[in-house]
Design an enzyme around this catalytic site. Sequence first.
Site, mmCIF file in Angstrom:
data_model
loop_
_atom_site.group_PDB
_atom_site.id
_atom_site.type_symbol
_atom_site.label_atom_id
_atom_site.label_comp_id
_atom_site.label_asym_id
_atom_site.label_seq_id
_atom_site.Cartn_x
_atom_site.Cartn_y
_atom_site.Cartn_z
ATOM 1 N N ARG A 72 0.807 -1.185 0.071
ATOM 2 C CA ARG A 72 0.144 0.025 0.112
ATOM 3 C C ARG A 72 0.842 1.197 0.130
ATOM 4 O O ARG A 72 1.774 1.514 0.678
ATOM 5 C CB ARG A 72 -0.665 0.061 1.394
ATOM 6 C CG ARG A 72 -1.958 1.310 1.426
ATOM 7 C CD ARG A 72 -1.237 2.281 2.275
ATOM 8 N NE ARG A 72 -0.977 1.689 3.400
ATOM 9 C CZ ARG A 72 0.178 1.945 4.242
ATOM 10 N NH1 ARG A 72 0.965 2.880 3.932
ATOM 11 N NH2 ARG A 72 0.295 1.617 5.575
ATOM 12 N N SER A 78 -3.854 11.798 1.473
ATOM 13 C CA SER A 78 -3.945 11.275 2.810
ATOM 14 C C SER A 78 -2.710 11.594 3.462
ATOM 15 O O SER A 78 -2.764 11.799 4.923
ATOM 16 C CB SER A 78 -3.974 9.696 2.749
ATOM 17 O OG SER A 78 -3.756 9.193 4.098
ATOM 18 N N GLU A 168 6.798 0.612 6.427
ATOM 19 C CA GLU A 168 5.930 0.015 7.344
ATOM 20 C C GLU A 168 5.870 -1.668 6.890
ATOM 21 O O GLU A 168 5.390 -1.880 5.846
ATOM 22 C CB GLU A 168 4.871 0.451 7.890
ATOM 23 C CG GLU A 168 3.970 -0.200 8.806
ATOM 24 C CD GLU A 168 2.766 0.472 9.334
ATOM 25 O OE1 GLU A 168 2.546 0.700 10.453
ATOM 26 O OE2 GLU A 168 2.041 0.421 8.296
ATOM 27 N N HIS A 184 -12.295 -4.453 10.857
ATOM 28 C CA HIS A 184 -12.224 -3.216 10.149
ATOM 29 C C HIS A 184 -13.593 -2.731 9.281
ATOM 30 O O HIS A 184 -13.755 -1.575 9.285
ATOM 31 C CB HIS A 184 -11.225 -3.308 9.124
ATOM 32 C CG HIS A 184 -10.840 -1.944 8.258
ATOM 33 N ND1 HIS A 184 -10.139 -0.715 8.914
ATOM 34 C CD2 HIS A 184 -11.243 -1.292 7.131
ATOM 35 C CE1 HIS A 184 -10.057 0.176 8.011
ATOM 36 N NE2 HIS A 184 -10.772 -0.233 6.831
#
Length: 228
Positions: A72, A78, A168, A184
């Site tokens: 991702r 964002s 990450e 989620h």
Amino acid sequence: MDDETGTITERGLAGLLASGDMARASVMLEKLRRLMTCYRCAIMEVETKFRVLDAQFSARHERNPIDTIKSRLKSPESILGKLERRGLERTLESVESNLNDIAGVRVICSFKDDIYTLADCLLQQDDVRLVSAKDYIKNPKPNGYRSLHLIIETPIFLPEEKRQMRVEVQLRTIAMEFWANLEHKLRYKKDLPEELAASIAGRLSACAERSALLDDEMGRIRTILEGV
């Protein structure tokens, strides 16, 4: 871990900047695009590292520890929105200094032991530096979430330079991924009465516990079969 990368126009970026300066937005937009390309390259580097580890493990043990690899990249909107919410300066320097989750790689493993084996192998590589680690498997979040989170730094090689980029990395089992995805989706249901929301949270936490027990039992069964 879906790719969040979207397109952002100069006008849209100017609206996100405190001054709304179109000229400044145009310059920053081009720099931001270049920076996002660097993060994309870092994702590819980390994905390749894991694919090599998976292939080597398969050659030695006749099984693959990795079920799936997902990646991702956060969208520019964002990224700038996160800086704004944290009260941080909206500059590229601030992006690189303060945000560690712009590029993300999630590795879905077959068994819990595979998570730590892969993490150890990754961190032993001399071009990987561990920035931080959070073990939510040994210390689950209150809602039951389990996963191993690593922030690593790895180099990418560009035509004129080598750059250190942060990525990450999340490692979890198939069962952990299944639970996290459903949790989620359910968590974003709106307007639940407080009592019902608390009840649902408790049930989801109980599901996470049962999922963890399943992981442990499957690991024990694998150990038995490997010993036959």
